[in-house]
Design a protein around this motif. Structure first.
Motif, PDB file in Angstrom:
ATOM      1  N   GLY A   1      11.726   1.517   0.445  1.00  0.00           N
ATOM      2  CA  GLY A   1      12.541   1.375  -0.762  1.00  0.00           C
ATOM      3  C   GLY A   1      11.678   1.352  -2.013  1.00  0.00           C
ATOM      4  N   ALA A   2      10.564   0.612  -1.927  1.00  0.00           N
ATOM      5  CA  ALA A   2       9.675   0.510  -3.084  1.00  0.00           C
ATOM      6  C   ALA A   2       9.080   1.876  -3.415  1.00  0.00           C
ATOM      7  CB  ALA A   2       8.566  -0.501  -2.797  1.00  0.00           C
ATOM      8  N   ALA A   3       8.576   2.577  -2.391  1.00  0.00           N
ATOM      9  CA  ALA A   3       7.873   3.837  -2.629  1.00  0.00           C
ATOM     10  C   ALA A   3       8.828   4.955  -3.042  1.00  0.00           C
ATOM     11  CB  ALA A   3       7.089   4.244  -1.390  1.00  0.00           C
ATOM     12  N   ALA A   4      10.045   4.947  -2.478  1.00  0.00           N
ATOM     13  CA  ALA A   4      11.006   5.977  -2.907  1.00  0.00           C
ATOM     14  C   ALA A   4      11.218   5.864  -4.415  1.00  0.00           C
ATOM     15  CB  ALA A   4      12.324   5.822  -2.151  1.00  0.00           C
ATOM     16  N   LEU A   5      11.212   4.611  -4.915  1.00  0.00           N
ATOM     17  CA  LEU A   5      11.402   4.420  -6.351  1.00  0.00           C
ATOM     18  C   LEU A   5      10.132   4.708  -7.153  1.00  0.00           C
ATOM     19  CD1 LEU A   5      13.841   1.445  -6.871  1.00  0.00           C
ATOM     20  CD2 LEU A   5      14.177   3.855  -7.212  1.00  0.00           C
ATOM     21  N   THR A   6       8.974   4.234  -6.666  1.00  0.00           N
ATOM     22  CA  THR A   6       7.766   4.530  -7.451  1.00  0.00           C
ATOM     23  C   THR A   6       7.556   6.049  -7.520  1.00  0.00           C
ATOM     24  OG1 THR A   6       6.371   4.105  -5.493  1.00  0.00           O
ATOM     25  CG2 THR A   6       6.569   2.323  -7.088  1.00  0.00           C
TER      26      THR A   6
ATOM     27  N   ILE B   1       0.829  -1.206   0.000  1.00  0.00           N
ATOM     28  CA  ILE B   1       0.000   0.000   0.000  1.00  0.00           C
ATOM     29  C   ILE B   1       0.866   1.261   0.000  1.00  0.00           C
ATOM     30  CG2 ILE B   1      -0.367   0.288   2.505  1.00  0.00           C
ATOM     31  CD1 ILE B   1      -3.075   0.559  -0.202  1.00  0.00           C
ATOM     32  N   ILE B   2       2.019   1.188   0.662  1.00  0.00           N
ATOM     33  CA  ILE B   2       2.916   2.347   0.678  1.00  0.00           C
ATOM     34  C   ILE B   2       3.495   2.580  -0.721  1.00  0.00           C
ATOM     35  CG2 ILE B   2       5.150   3.160   1.572  1.00  0.00           C
ATOM     36  CD1 ILE B   2       2.779   3.509   3.506  1.00  0.00           C
ATOM     37  N   SER B   3       3.898   1.485  -1.342  1.00  0.00           N
ATOM     38  CA  SER B   3       4.415   1.598  -2.713  1.00  0.00           C
ATOM     39  C   SER B   3       3.367   2.181  -3.659  1.00  0.00           C
ATOM     40  CB  SER B   3       4.856   0.203  -3.176  1.00  0.00           C
ATOM     41  OG  SER B   3       5.002   0.141  -4.563  1.00  0.00           O
ATOM     42  N   MET B   4       2.087   1.864  -3.400  1.00  0.00           N
ATOM     43  CA  MET B   4       1.006   2.334  -4.264  1.00  0.00           C
ATOM     44  C   MET B   4       0.595   3.771  -3.963  1.00  0.00           C
ATOM     45  SD  MET B   4      -1.122  -1.216  -3.813  1.00  0.00           S
ATOM     46  CE  MET B   4      -2.737  -0.691  -4.356  1.00  0.00           C
ATOM     47  N   MET B   5       0.555   4.156  -2.673  1.00  0.00           N
ATOM     48  CA  MET B   5      -0.056   5.441  -2.299  1.00  0.00           C
ATOM     49  C   MET B   5       0.922   6.602  -2.215  1.00  0.00           C
ATOM     50  SD  MET B   5      -3.086   4.364   0.384  1.00  0.00           S
ATOM     51  CE  MET B   5      -3.700   6.037   0.616  1.00  0.00           C
ATOM     52  N   GLU B   6       2.185   6.352  -1.928  1.00  0.00           N
ATOM     53  CA  GLU B   6       3.124   7.472  -1.807  1.00  0.00           C
ATOM     54  C   GLU B   6       3.198   8.313  -3.085  1.00  0.00           C
ATOM     55  OE1 GLU B   6       3.453   8.058   1.373  1.00  0.00           O
ATOM     56  OE2 GLU B   6       5.643   7.974   1.593  1.00  0.00           O
ATOM     57  N   PRO B   7       3.209   7.685  -4.271  1.00  0.00           N
ATOM     58  CA  PRO B   7       3.232   8.537  -5.478  1.00  0.00           C
ATOM     59  C   PRO B   7       1.970   9.386  -5.617  1.00  0.00           C
ATOM     60  CG  PRO B   7       3.778   6.252  -6.025  1.00  0.00           C
ATOM     61  CD  PRO B   7       3.306   6.260  -4.605  1.00  0.00           C
ATOM     62  N   ILE B   8       0.850   8.913  -5.076  1.00  0.00           N
ATOM     63  CA  ILE B   8      -0.382   9.698  -5.169  1.00  0.00           C
ATOM     64  C   ILE B   8      -0.292  10.901  -4.224  1.00  0.00           C
ATOM     65  CG2 ILE B   8      -2.913   9.595  -5.111  1.00  0.00           C
ATOM     66  CD1 ILE B   8      -1.480   7.611  -7.102  1.00  0.00           C
ATOM     67  N   LEU B   9       0.299  10.679  -3.051  1.00  0.00           N
ATOM     68  CA  LEU B   9       0.521  11.800  -2.118  1.00  0.00           C
ATOM     69  C   LEU B   9       1.415  12.852  -2.781  1.00  0.00           C
ATOM     70  CD1 LEU B   9       0.189  12.719   0.981  1.00  0.00           C
ATOM     71  CD2 LEU B   9       2.514  11.843   1.237  1.00  0.00           C
TER      72      LEU B   9
ATOM     73  N   SER C   1      24.260  -4.029  11.968  1.00  0.00           N
ATOM     74  CA  SER C   1      23.214  -4.962  11.559  1.00  0.00           C
ATOM     75  C   SER C   1      21.925  -4.209  11.226  1.00  0.00           C
ATOM     76  CB  SER C   1      22.970  -5.960  12.689  1.00  0.00           C
ATOM     77  OG  SER C   1      22.059  -6.930  12.297  1.00  0.00           O
ATOM     78  N   LEU C   2      21.676  -3.134  11.963  1.00  0.00           N
ATOM     79  CA  LEU C   2      20.489  -2.310  11.679  1.00  0.00           C
ATOM     80  C   LEU C   2      20.592  -1.693  10.280  1.00  0.00           C
ATOM     81  CD1 LEU C   2      17.889  -0.815  12.380  1.00  0.00           C
ATOM     82  CD2 LEU C   2      19.267   0.894  13.598  1.00  0.00           C
ATOM     83  N   GLY C   3      21.781  -1.190   9.970  1.00  0.00           N
ATOM     84  CA  GLY C   3      21.984  -0.605   8.639  1.00  0.00           C
ATOM     85  C   GLY C   3      21.721  -1.637   7.546  1.00  0.00           C
ATOM     86  N   ALA C   4      22.173  -2.869   7.804  1.00  0.00           N
ATOM     87  CA  ALA C   4      21.967  -3.936   6.822  1.00  0.00           C
ATOM     88  C   ALA C   4      20.484  -4.239   6.644  1.00  0.00           C
ATOM     89  CB  ALA C   4      22.716  -5.194   7.260  1.00  0.00           C
ATOM     90  N   GLN C   5      19.725  -4.177   7.736  1.00  0.00           N
ATOM     91  CA  GLN C   5      18.280  -4.415   7.646  1.00  0.00           C
ATOM     92  C   GLN C   5      17.595  -3.291   6.861  1.00  0.00           C
ATOM     93  OE1 GLN C   5      16.179  -6.982   8.734  1.00  0.00           O
ATOM     94  NE2 GLN C   5      18.107  -8.056   8.978  1.00  0.00           N
ATOM     95  N   VAL C   6      17.961  -2.049   7.191  1.00  0.00           N
ATOM     96  CA  VAL C   6      17.317  -0.903   6.542  1.00  0.00           C
ATOM     97  C   VAL C   6      17.590  -0.933   5.029  1.00  0.00           C
ATOM     98  CG1 VAL C   6      17.338   1.623   6.332  1.00  0.00           C
ATOM     99  CG2 VAL C   6      17.341   0.554   8.602  1.00  0.00           C
ATOM    100  N   LEU C   7      18.860  -1.150   4.673  1.00  0.00           N
ATOM    101  CA  LEU C   7      19.209  -1.105   3.249  1.00  0.00           C
ATOM    102  C   LEU C   7      18.774  -2.369   2.526  1.00  0.00           C
ATOM    103  CD1 LEU C   7      22.711   0.596   3.523  1.00  0.00           C
ATOM    104  CD2 LEU C   7      20.515   1.658   2.933  1.00  0.00           C
ATOM    105  N   GLY C   8      18.998  -3.544   3.140  1.00  0.00           N
ATOM    106  CA  GLY C   8      18.604  -4.786   2.493  1.00  0.00           C
ATOM    107  C   GLY C   8      17.103  -4.843   2.271  1.00  0.00           C
ATOM    108  N   GLY C   9      16.348  -4.435   3.288  1.00  0.00           N
ATOM    109  CA  GLY C   9      14.891  -4.418   3.144  1.00  0.00           C
ATOM    110  C   GLY C   9      14.460  -3.438   2.062  1.00  0.00           C
ATOM    111  N   SER C  10      15.116  -2.290   2.013  1.00  0.00           N
ATOM    112  CA  SER C  10      14.781  -1.293   0.992  1.00  0.00           C
ATOM    113  C   SER C  10      15.034  -1.852  -0.403  1.00  0.00           C
ATOM    114  CB  SER C  10      15.616  -0.020   1.187  1.00  0.00           C
ATOM    115  OG  SER C  10      15.288   0.603   2.416  1.00  0.00           O
ATOM    116  N   ILE C  11      16.155  -2.566  -0.560  1.00  0.00           N
ATOM    117  CA  ILE C  11      16.482  -3.112  -1.890  1.00  0.00           C
ATOM    118  C   ILE C  11      15.477  -4.202  -2.269  1.00  0.00           C
ATOM    119  CG2 ILE C  11      18.237  -4.319  -3.245  1.00  0.00           C
ATOM    120  CD1 ILE C  11      20.345  -2.902  -1.471  1.00  0.00           C
ATOM    121  N   GLN C  12      15.041  -4.989  -1.294  1.00  0.00           N
ATOM    122  CA  GLN C  12      13.988  -5.968  -1.604  1.00  0.00           C
ATOM    123  C   GLN C  12      12.737  -5.259  -2.118  1.00  0.00           C
ATOM    124  OE1 GLN C  12      13.263  -8.659   1.671  1.00  0.00           O
ATOM    125  NE2 GLN C  12      15.000  -9.933   1.109  1.00  0.00           N
TER     126      GLN C  12
END
Lengths: 795, 210
Positions: free
Chosen positions: A749-754, A374-382, A672-683
């Motif tokens: 990560g998804a919404a920053a790109l959409t 939903i974030i990936s879908m709605m952020e571009p509309i915002l 490890s937190l940085g890895a989660q933030v970036l790895g999750g964003s790339i997913q």
């Protein structure tokens, strides 16, 4: 003073094994006489097995036996069995063959004749709501307390949809708050969009391989799963056996992302097959099989109406989601509705949801389930609203993000802490939003720069679990962890609070995990970003219990009051003198009672009791339930900031820069937190951009069934320098202040790109994922797409 | 610098084409069977096939290993199921993920996509062969990963570490971008690429100071 552990970078204790090849994942175990199983997969999306002829296969040299659907547990309704005579997606396992080697088993599968009766199938959820269209089940497409029923939208609903209008269907799930119609009447700007979010497989690096054998009546199971203690109980439940008759081993898991939460359905096969044939059975799952049985994120088809006041504040949302549920269900759509309300705080909202069973591979939570979509879908509309109202896009995110007084969803859910705006603020500063946003639309040859922001929340904790640890006569603290080891480092990191409380250096802490014969306490499933929160609390509670007992043992031995004793560097010291922790452990064993676990607290979970009983008399036992309590839900946030270049001649999008900033409370382990933030964003970027899962609508089967056809991001898909940050504000309702982080970065990560892609296209939202070059190029060149705007699984 | 320059000029590259040629040359059909495991020597039982194993000698991690090998057996399967070297992981079975990467004469190769017969007379190094056999000391790449706390689930780690080892041989002084190209044949689904590149750069630093 002992070293400070919370907030420091300490490599996890299992790293040495992981990088020398010693770490054993499920496929790395061997047992004497072990044989191999292979699965026969359904070649069609919906069918009934009329007859199976395995005589030729069984006569082949080296073939041992087959295991059929009649020999595995099954339940009424839309519930998955490990093997079935009624397959409901292409790739669903029908039977298994065991043979002395894998090749023989595979050849035997080819020699088995299965007579399938093909049945009508449903692949596109929206299409299956059309009157007269096929259902995923013979019995219907909805299942409730009354059993099966058929649920369709009306011809009038579809007439409106086909005209491109916002439909007004009856939906099985509906809630609203405020006065939506009145709010829209006050809106300065109303945006209405249809948005399609694709479905995609999880594809962890390690497929869901399992091995099992029996000795006497005891099951030894080697399983690829995210959780450990919880999966043992899930396996026992599935096989209807006493959990204490299972030795369950899962010391290493090669990723799950929600697809292996409490194990897998297929983990029953080696266990049952081994019991049948009396030999250890290895079921090695290939990448091709993983595509089918490996779980997938549910896709959405949705209608969104968003109202905004002149200042950019969202004041109304009307959202309809049709969810592709696969054959066995999913609940992402519910979460998506909640997260829309949480992230945009409209005050007035109506949510309608329709989960639809489909004959596509089974769905399961995938990192940020519902939220990421939903974030990936709605952020571009915002961001589109910001453009239309002439407001800075960063400002519109800030204006709509919730503050501490948020109450979201139909029941007005509150949060323990929320620092979404702080995450945006820190992100804007680190990213230099002002300078970067000025690059928006800049053209360099064929490339156009786009900038985007994605703000993504997700639940990040739970309460009431048990912690358990022993100080042994060697003076070391053994922290027993029932959570899983899938790479988040939480088996080690959540033990840090106990070590700090006891004044121990990290070298004196031993993590015990991954093998239930060692005694593992009742734990959360390793999912939903729960473990950091739940088990820092549980281990803090058990650490407090251990600390009290250490002081009491010291006072009983040396004299004086327990409260006067202090711990530091593996010693306890006070008015009567000083003892080592080793001496304390020996005294605790001599004192017995609660000190060495002969007497256990009454409030620990019944599943913890047998595990604790394994440790009785081995040292000083610290054991406690998390009784810290708390009010409200626990959520963490990530704000993602991206710069992309869109090549208008090829439609290719290149990520030039990415920054993720989180609010997840106190930072336990920065690296490890940085890895989660970036790895999750790339997913999330793979979800939004590359992993297109195309199905053939005629035959109902996926075309993209390997990694290269639905490609996850590789090293060259991201810049060589990614950045992250954390606001680091402690959650006040938990003793360590730490919240989880696994889920929220995916949506960010998804919404920053959409958003960035929409920005590069001059504000045009394509309202569809994944944004592959062909789709982008068709839009840039004004060509119609070869599929409908609401079609799912298209290519 | 181009991708081929970074990879270095390899005397014998194994492409999918040479892999298939090898299969044809050894008389087996090109089928998915090559990605499965056949293990008669371990089990001593009859199987349906008539293909026969040949006893050959392989050089694995500096040791001569005698092993019975089928014509169409992949190196990954020999390593994992006949030689007990399970550090080499199978993530995709066919050259999509790099989890099975090993070194053949110092060059990183996908062990799932090479026939074992192709490596006769060549030096194969697996993740188990990186430590100093006498002292147990980690290789510079392994030390770098320990320093940087690299990897999450680490199922991809052995493959990445082998590719990093190979990279240092051809390009001991990479930029971050060059390291990314050198490691781009390996997939990490946790997408821990930032930390993996930190490991690669740290490895290059340690390698230079040796």
């Amino acid at each position: 003073m002992a070293e400070k552990l919370i907030g420091t970078d300490i490599a996890p204790p299992d790293l040495h094994a992981k990088i020398t090849g010693r770490a054993k994942y499920a496929e790395d175990f061997r047992a004497p006489g072990m044989v191999f199983a292979k699965l026969l997969l359904s070649p069609m999306p919906h069918a009934r097995v009329r007859d199976i002829d395995a005589s030729r296969a069984l006569a082949m040299p080296g073939v041992i036996d087959i295991l059929t659907a009649d020999e595995v547990p099954s339940r009424e309704g839309p519930r998955e069995a490990a093997l079935t005579n009624h397959p409901r997606y292409e790739g669903e396992p029908i039977l298994a063959v065991a043979a002395v080697d894998e090749e023989t088993a595979a050849a035997a599968i080819e020699a088995i004749r299965v007579d399938f009766e093909p049945l009508p199938f449903a692949i596109d959820p929206l299409e299956s709501l059309r009157p007269g269209s096929p259902n995923a089940y013979v019995e219907g497409n909805q299942y409730g307390q009354e059993g099966w029923s058929e649920y369709k939208w009306t011809a009038a609903d579809f007439a409106a949809i086909d005209r491109g209008e916002f439909p007004d269907p009856e939906c099985p799930v509906e809630w609203s708050k405020g006065d939506v119609e009145a709010a829209f009447a006050e809106s300065e700007l109303i945006l209405e969009e249809t948005i399609v979010h694709q479905s995609l497989t999880h594809h962890p690096m390690e497929p869901r391989t399992n091995m099992a054998y029996w000795e006497n009546d005891r099951l030894y199971a080697f399983v690829s799963t995210q959780s450990t203690q919880a999966t043992k109980f899930a396996l026992a439940g599935a096989l209807e056996m006493d959990p204490e008759d299972i030795t369950f081993v899962s010391e290493y898991c090669g990723g799950g992302f929600g697809s292996k939460i409490s194990g897998t359905t297929i983990m029953q096969v080696p266990a049952l097959f081994s019991r049948k044939i009396g030999r250890p059975v290895m079921l090695r799952i290939t990448r091709y099989e993983e595509n089918y049985i490996g779980r997938a994120r549910p896709g959405f088809q949705s209608w969104l109406r968003m109202g905004f006041l002149g200042n950019g504040k969202c004041n109304a949302i009307d959202l309809i989601i049709v969810q592709e549920s696969g054959p066995y269900g999913a609940s992402d759509f519910n979460t998506a509705g909640m997260i829309a309300d949480l992230t945009y705080t409209p005050g007035n909202m109506r949510f309608r949801g329709v989960p639809v069973y489909t004959n596509t591979p089974p769905k399961a939570a995938q990192r940020g389930p519902g939220g990421a979509q939903i974030i990936s879908m709605m952020e571009p509309i915002l961001e589109k609203a910001a453009r239309e109202l002439g407001i800075d896009r960063y400002e519109i995110h800030m204006l709509n993000a919730p503050g501490p007084d948020v109450a979201f969803g139909p029941r007005g859910t509150t949060l323990t802490s929320v620092h979404a705006r702080e995450a945006l603020e820190l992100g804007a500063e680190m990213f230099d939003w002002e300078a970067k946003s000025a690059l928006s639309g800049q053209r360099n040859g064929t490339k156009v720069t786009g900038i985007g922001i994605g703000l993504s929340p997700y639940t990040a904790g739970s309460r009431d679990r048990d912690g358990m640890m022993v100080i042994r006569p060697d003076g070391k603290l053994y922290v027993h962890q029932g959570i899983g080891n899938l790479g988040t480092h939480s088996i080690a990191d959540t033990a840090r609070p106990a070590a700090e409380l006891l004044g121990l250096s990290w070298d004196d802490v031993v993590i015990v995990w991954g093998d239930t014969s060692k005694g593992l306490p009742r734990s959360t499933v390793q999912a939903g970003s729960q473990t950091t929160h739940a088990h820092t609390r549980a281990n803090h509670a058990a650490g407090m219990d251990a600390l009290r007992k250490v002081r009491e043992v010291a006072a009983a031995t040396l004299g004086g009051s327990a409260a006067a004793y202090r711990v530091d560097n593996g010693r306890v010291s006070g008015p009567g003198g000083s003892m080592t922790f080793g001496q304390v452990a020996q005294r605790a064993i001599a004192m017995g009672g609660e000190y060495d676990g002969h007497v256990l607290p009454e409030d620990i979970h019944e599943q913890t009791v047998p595990a604790a009983q394994m440790l009785v008399g081995q040292g000083l036992l610290g054991i406690a339930r998390d009784n810290y309590g708390g009010e409200g839900s626990i959520y963490s946030w990530v704000a993602g900031f991206a710069v992309v270049e869109l090549d208008v001649e090829t439609g290719a999008v290149e990520l030039k820069e990415y920054l993720g900033v989180t609010d997840c409370g106190t930072v336990l382990h920065p690296r490890s937190l940085g890895a989660q933030v970036l790895g999750g964003s790339i997913q999330g970027m793979g979800m939004a951009m590359t992993q297109r899962w195309v199905f053939d609508p005629k035959w109902g089967v996926p075309f993209a069934n390997r990694l290269y056809t639905a490609r996850p991001p590789g090293m060259l898909d991201v810049p060589a320098n990614l950045r992250w940050g954390s606001v680091g504000i402690a959650d006040p309702q938990t003793p360590v202040g730490a919240k989880g982080i696994g889920e929220p970065p995916v949506g960010a990560g998804a919404a920053a790109l959409t958003c960035a892609v929409a920005d590069a296209m001059g504000g045009k939202c394509l309202c569809r994922t994944p944004l592959t070059p062909d789709i982008i190029l068709a839009e840039l060149e004004g060509r119609p797409l070869p599929f409908g705007r609401l079609d799912q699984h298209v290519g | 610098m181009s991708q081929t320059e970074l990879a270095g000029a390899q005397p014998k590259e194994f492409t999918r084409r040479t892999f298939i040629k090898g299969v044809i040359a050894t008389g087996a059909t090109v089928s998915s069977a090559g990605y499965l495991f056949r293990g008669t020597s371990l089990l001593g039982a009859a199987t349906y096939q008539t293909a026969t194993e040949r006893l050959i000698t392989l050089s694995i991690n500096g040791q001569d290993r005698r092993v019975d090998v089928l014509p169409h057996e992949t190196l990954a399967m020999t390593l994992r199921y006949k030689l007990g070297l399970t550090g080499t992981k199978l993530g995709c079975d066919r050259a999509e993920c790099g989890a099975c990467t090993v070194l053949v004469d110092g060059v990183n190769q996908y062990a799932c996509s090479m026939l074992t017969h192709q490596v006769r007379g060549r030096a194969v190094t697996t993740i188990e062969g990186l430590e100093n056999p006498d002292t147990g000391e980690l290789s510079v790449v392994q030390k770098a990963v320990m320093d940087e706390g690299g990897f999450q689930c680490a199922f991809c780690a052995p493959g990445f570490i082998m590719s990093m080892t190979s990279m240092l041989d051809t390009n001991p002084n990479p930029t971050r971008e060059e390291a990314a190209v050198a490691l781009s044949g390996n997939l990490c689904r946790c997408a821990d690429y930032e930390k993996i590149l930190n490991c690669a750069m740290r490895a290059a630093e340690l390698h230079r100071s040796v």
